[in-house]
Design a protein around this motif. Structure first.
Motif, mmCIF file in Angstrom:
data_model
loop_
_atom_site.group_PDB
_atom_site.id
_atom_site.type_symbol
_atom_site.label_atom_id
_atom_site.label_comp_id
_atom_site.label_asym_id
_atom_site.label_seq_id
_atom_site.Cartn_x
_atom_site.Cartn_y
_atom_site.Cartn_z
ATOM 1 N N THR A 111 0.843 -1.190 0.000
ATOM 2 C CA THR A 111 0.000 0.000 0.000
ATOM 3 C C THR A 111 0.877 1.238 0.000
ATOM 4 O OG1 THR A 111 -1.702 -1.177 1.265
ATOM 5 C CG2 THR A 111 -1.834 1.227 1.216
ATOM 6 N N ALA A 112 0.639 2.128 -0.929
ATOM 7 C CA ALA A 112 1.431 3.347 -1.031
ATOM 8 C C ALA A 112 0.987 4.369 -0.001
ATOM 9 C CB ALA A 112 1.306 3.926 -2.441
ATOM 10 N N GLY A 113 1.886 5.279 0.321
ATOM 11 C CA GLY A 113 1.550 6.361 1.237
ATOM 12 C C GLY A 113 1.670 5.948 2.689
ATOM 13 N N VAL A 114 1.392 6.888 3.564
ATOM 14 C CA VAL A 114 1.452 6.640 5.009
ATOM 15 C C VAL A 114 0.045 6.401 5.532
ATOM 16 C CG1 VAL A 114 2.090 7.582 7.254
ATOM 17 C CG2 VAL A 114 3.533 8.032 5.252
ATOM 18 N N GLN A 115 -0.147 5.265 6.174
ATOM 19 C CA GLN A 115 -1.441 4.904 6.730
ATOM 20 C C GLN A 115 -1.518 5.386 8.184
ATOM 21 O OE1 GLN A 115 -3.368 3.335 4.299
ATOM 22 N NE2 GLN A 115 -1.465 3.745 3.171
ATOM 23 N N GLN A 116 -2.641 5.966 8.555
ATOM 24 C CA GLN A 116 -2.826 6.398 9.928
ATOM 25 C C GLN A 116 -3.226 5.211 10.811
ATOM 26 O OE1 GLN A 116 -2.152 9.605 11.191
ATOM 27 N NE2 GLN A 116 -1.186 9.589 9.154
ATOM 28 N N ALA A 117 -2.526 5.048 11.916
ATOM 29 C CA ALA A 117 -2.797 3.957 12.861
ATOM 30 C C ALA A 117 -3.185 4.560 14.202
ATOM 31 C CB ALA A 117 -1.582 3.050 12.989
ATOM 32 N N THR A 118 -4.249 5.329 14.192
ATOM 33 C CA THR A 118 -4.643 6.092 15.375
ATOM 34 C C THR A 118 -6.073 5.833 15.812
ATOM 35 O OG1 THR A 118 -5.211 7.961 13.930
ATOM 36 C CG2 THR A 118 -3.004 7.948 14.899
ATOM 37 N N SER A 119 -6.765 4.895 15.169
ATOM 38 C CA SER A 119 -8.149 4.611 15.561
ATOM 39 C C SER A 119 -8.389 3.115 15.538
ATOM 40 C CB SER A 119 -9.139 5.318 14.628
ATOM 41 O OG SER A 119 -8.946 4.907 13.286
ATOM 42 N N SER A 120 -9.435 2.691 16.228
ATOM 43 C CA SER A 120 -9.739 1.270 16.360
ATOM 44 C C SER A 120 -10.036 0.642 15.001
ATOM 45 C CB SER A 120 -10.935 1.057 17.281
ATOM 46 O OG SER A 120 -10.696 1.620 18.550
ATOM 47 N N PRO A 121 -9.495 -0.535 14.730
ATOM 48 C CA PRO A 121 -9.841 -1.224 13.491
ATOM 49 C C PRO A 121 -11.229 -1.844 13.599
ATOM 50 C CG PRO A 121 -8.430 -2.613 14.819
ATOM 51 C CD PRO A 121 -8.533 -1.297 15.540
ATOM 52 N N PRO A 122 -11.869 -2.148 12.483
ATOM 53 C CA PRO A 122 -13.163 -2.842 12.560
ATOM 54 C C PRO A 122 -12.973 -4.230 13.154
ATOM 55 C CG PRO A 122 -12.348 -2.817 10.311
ATOM 56 C CD PRO A 122 -11.443 -1.919 11.094
ATOM 57 N N SER A 123 -13.869 -4.618 14.021
ATOM 58 C CA SER A 123 -13.779 -5.955 14.609
ATOM 59 C C SER A 123 -14.308 -6.981 13.619
ATOM 60 C CB SER A 123 -14.577 -6.019 15.910
ATOM 61 O OG SER A 123 -15.945 -5.759 15.674
ATOM 62 N N CYS A 124 -13.994 -8.249 13.872
ATOM 63 C CA CYS A 124 -14.476 -9.323 13.012
ATOM 64 C C CYS A 124 -15.961 -9.570 13.270
ATOM 65 C CB CYS A 124 -13.667 -10.589 13.256
ATOM 66 S SG CYS A 124 -11.931 -10.447 12.783
ATOM 67 N N PHE A 158 -6.394 -7.196 11.679
ATOM 68 C CA PHE A 158 -5.539 -6.099 12.117
ATOM 69 C C PHE A 158 -4.980 -6.413 13.502
ATOM 70 C CE2 PHE A 158 -8.799 -4.335 9.332
ATOM 71 C CZ PHE A 158 -8.063 -3.579 8.434
ATOM 72 N N LEU A 159 -3.959 -5.676 13.894
ATOM 73 C CA LEU A 159 -3.412 -5.793 15.240
ATOM 74 C C LEU A 159 -3.021 -4.412 15.744
ATOM 75 C CD1 LEU A 159 -0.115 -5.488 14.735
ATOM 76 C CD2 LEU A 159 -0.299 -7.905 14.160
ATOM 77 N N ASN A 160 -2.887 -4.321 17.067
ATOM 78 C CA ASN A 160 -2.494 -3.076 17.728
ATOM 79 C C ASN A 160 -1.189 -3.302 18.475
ATOM 80 O OD1 ASN A 160 -5.029 -2.013 16.925
ATOM 81 N ND2 ASN A 160 -5.991 -2.751 18.810
ATOM 82 N N VAL A 161 -0.301 -2.310 18.414
ATOM 83 C CA VAL A 161 1.004 -2.408 19.069
ATOM 84 C C VAL A 161 1.164 -1.224 20.024
ATOM 85 C CG1 VAL A 161 3.505 -2.533 18.761
ATOM 86 C CG2 VAL A 161 1.992 -3.532 17.033
ATOM 87 N N PHE A 162 1.687 -1.509 21.216
ATOM 88 C CA PHE A 162 1.909 -0.494 22.247
ATOM 89 C C PHE A 162 3.343 -0.631 22.765
ATOM 90 C CE2 PHE A 162 -2.393 -2.022 22.182
ATOM 91 C CZ PHE A 162 -3.190 -0.902 22.281
ATOM 92 N N LEU A 163 4.028 0.496 22.944
ATOM 93 C CA LEU A 163 5.381 0.439 23.483
ATOM 94 C C LEU A 163 5.611 1.591 24.433
ATOM 95 C CD1 LEU A 163 7.918 2.076 21.143
ATOM 96 C CD2 LEU A 163 5.707 1.464 20.187
ATOM 97 N N PRO A 164 6.460 1.387 25.446
ATOM 98 C CA PRO A 164 6.783 2.488 26.357
ATOM 99 C C PRO A 164 7.707 3.490 25.668
ATOM 100 C CG PRO A 164 8.059 0.541 26.913
ATOM 101 C CD PRO A 164 7.122 0.141 25.824
#
Length: 573
Positions: A111-124, A158-164
């Motif tokens: 996928t071209a461009g920068v994707q925003q990863a700031t909101s909840s993905p749709p659930s299954c 989709f998945l979510n990643v969190f880091l300190p």
């Protein structure tokens, strides 16, 4: 009773969550009586109580994964004021739609461009557990019920990643991958709980929360699926997510050699599946350690046994595919709303408290019944930490049958292939353990949740720790509020207890040993490995003091577990 929260999750048909102030009881009122959906709401609704525990403070740097670039958000934890970085909704697989429906997940497209990863993905797509007073599998048909509302999306991998800290401050930290529960038919990746785990680790882990196909979409069984698609697609989704972690987590400051997988309920059952996956020889390894909270092991039939074939036939029937030359191709082509309606009808037609769409023995990824593989110690992973709740079965038993339920008959409803003699023997094992309803509560809790945990513990030999959560009422799912708090006090708001219980999971993730504590205020005493009998009890006194102390595994319980293991061929576990 006092109303503390009104939670409108319309797509799950849940309307109100009540909490009583006098006791830590939790009630759900659902339009479709979806008790398992209530559990999921409990697991994630803390993110909506009062306020979120973290707020965005700046834009995060961009991560380039090769196939796509994602930009997350830098947030400040409102409990500790620590800085965290989170990426929500990273695609790890192609949309499992069209020709990819009922197949193993495919890699995502570039996928071209920068994707925003700031909101909840749709659930299954979501469903519910069984509501029928009898099993449909003895009668040879499934009951149709009110159609389920269509869930959010088939495109949900989709998945979510969190880091300190921030990406430019990242270290190489242990990783915890959390697999949500919900009976393999409900749930989603929480979009805030990853920050709870970072906080409970003393800023010492990277956390990943994954989604996977559910219900009919992820666990359609049958010979036709084996021949023309992929069985256990939901588990294969999880496996691909674990491979994603191995490939990409270093960019988020995670150490791929120090991955622990963890889940609650069906998430814990999923952990069990990955422990025995590929006959215990997954290569290269995808994790070093496993954690289970309320391990869920329902009947896991061979993919083409009588009951899985019946489930497939019902899916075909409910989607008007019966006359098709290729029924699986027809199922791939039907409208998603039609398929979701079948998902709801078939699932709700199952026996009360059970789940129709669950993993099967597929002969490749899952090569044999889990109890067999565990008995022969065919396992992935080096070490295990497992927690069970004191009374796992209560919420999965129809308590309105207290005056009528017959124990042996209940066993045959729960396990349709068990023999009458075995059902009577099971009833005899529980005779004297309270009233009939108490006995069937025990049968459900032990046969499906507690005993499979001990099978896991035995399989890991000396490399395992065991805990028991017993804060009253000690029901299934009530432990979740203690490690996914979102800064909101749990029902038993004792700081000493909360630290001891919640931190144990992250201490194990970081050090493979809950005795290696990052918080010097942790009151947990020396915790011996299980070795057949050593456990740590997490409870409270009537006066409200924390109880965290070593106990011994009940020999009577282990005897009942030995019985269930002896009939596992008939219970299909």
């Amino acid at each position: 009773m006092s109303t503390l929260l009104v939670f409108d999750a319309g797509r799950l048909n849940i309307r109100i969550l009540y909490l009583t102030l006098s006791t830590p009881r939790i009630y759900c009122i659902a339009r479709m009586k979806s008790f398992s959906a209530c559990l999921w709401v409990l697991a994630v609704s803390v993110a909506f109580l009062v306020q979120t525990s973290a707020s965005p403070v700046a834009s995060a740097p961009v991560v380039n994964l090769g196939y796509a670039q994602y930009q997350g958000a830098i947030i400040q934890d409102k409990v500790t004021n620590a800085t965290h970085t989170q990426f929500l909704g990273i695609r790890y697989a192609a949309p499992p739609t069209g020709s990819l429906r009922f197949r193993a997940p495919a890699l995502p497209a570039v996928t071209a461009g920068v994707q925003q990863a700031t909101s909840s993905p749709p659930s299954c797509m979501q469903g519910s557990g069984g509501l029928s007073p009898t099993t449909p599998f003895r009668a040879g048909h499934l009951q149709s019920r009110t159609e389920q509302d269509v869930g959010p999306s088939e495109d949900c991998l989709f998945l979510n990643v969190f880091l300190p800290g921030t990406l430019d401050q990242r270290k190489t930290l242990p990783v915890v991958v959390y697999i949500h529960g919900g009976g393999y038919i409900e749930g989603a990746a929480d979009t805030g709980a990853g920050n709870d785990l970072i906080r409970e680790s003393g800023e010492g882990v990277v956390s990943v929360f994954i989604q996977y196909r559910l219900g009919l979409f992820g666990f359609l069984p049958g010979r036709k699926v084996k021949e023309g698609g992929s069985l256990n697609a939901g588990l294969l989704d999880q496996q691909l997510a674990l491979k994603w972690v191995q490939q990409h987590i270093w960019q988020f400051g995670g150490d791929r050699a120090k991955v622990t997988i963890w889940g609650t309920s069906a998430g814990a059952g999923s952990v069990l599946q990955h422990v025995v996956a590929n006959g215990g020889f997954t290569f290269p390894p995808l994790f070093r350690a496993a954690m289970t909270s309320s391990t869920f092991l329902p009947s896991q039939y061979k993919y083409n046994d009588r009951i899985p074939e019946l489930v497939y036939s019902e899916a075909v029937s409910h989607t008007n595919c019966s006359s098709a030359t290729n029924t699986l191709d027809c199922l791939r082509s039907v409208d998603v709303n039609t398929l979701q309606a079948a998902n709801g009808k078939i699932s709700q037609g199952g026996f009360f408290g059970t789940f129709v769409f669950v993993p099967v023995v597929d002969g490749t990824f899952i090569t044999d019944r889990p109890t067999q593989l565990l008995q022969h110690r065919r396992i992935n992973g080096k070490i295990l930490y497992s927690v069970t709740n004191a009374f796992e079965g209560v919420i999965f038993v129809d308590q309105s049958t207290a005056n009528t339920v017959q124990v042996a008959d209940y066993v045959t409803q729960l396990f349709p292939n068990i023999s009458p003699g075995q059902a009577k023997a099971a009833a005899a094992k529980y005779a004297g353990l309270g009233t009939n309803i108490d006995q069937v509560n025990g049968i459900m809790g032990e046969a499906i949740f507690i005993c499979p945990t001990y099978y896991l513990l035995r399989a890991f030999g000396g490399k395992a720790f065991k805990g028991e959560f017993a804060i009253p009422l000690g029901h299934h799912g009530q432990d979740i509020a203690y490690y996914f708090t979102n800064g909101v006090a749990p029902p038993f708001a004792n700081p000493s207890f909360d630290t001891a219980f919640a931190d144990s999971f992250m201490d194990f993730t970081m050090h493979l040993n809950p005795n290696d504590k990052h918080d010097p205020a942790n009151i947990t005493p020396l915790w011996q490995m299980w070795q057949g009998s050593n456990e740590m009890l997490f409870n409270k006194t009537d006066g409200g003091d924390a109880v965290v102390q070593p106990i011994k595994t009940s020999t009577a319980l282990l005897d009942r577990c030995n019985f269930w293991q002896s009939v596992a061929e008939n219970t299909a576990q």
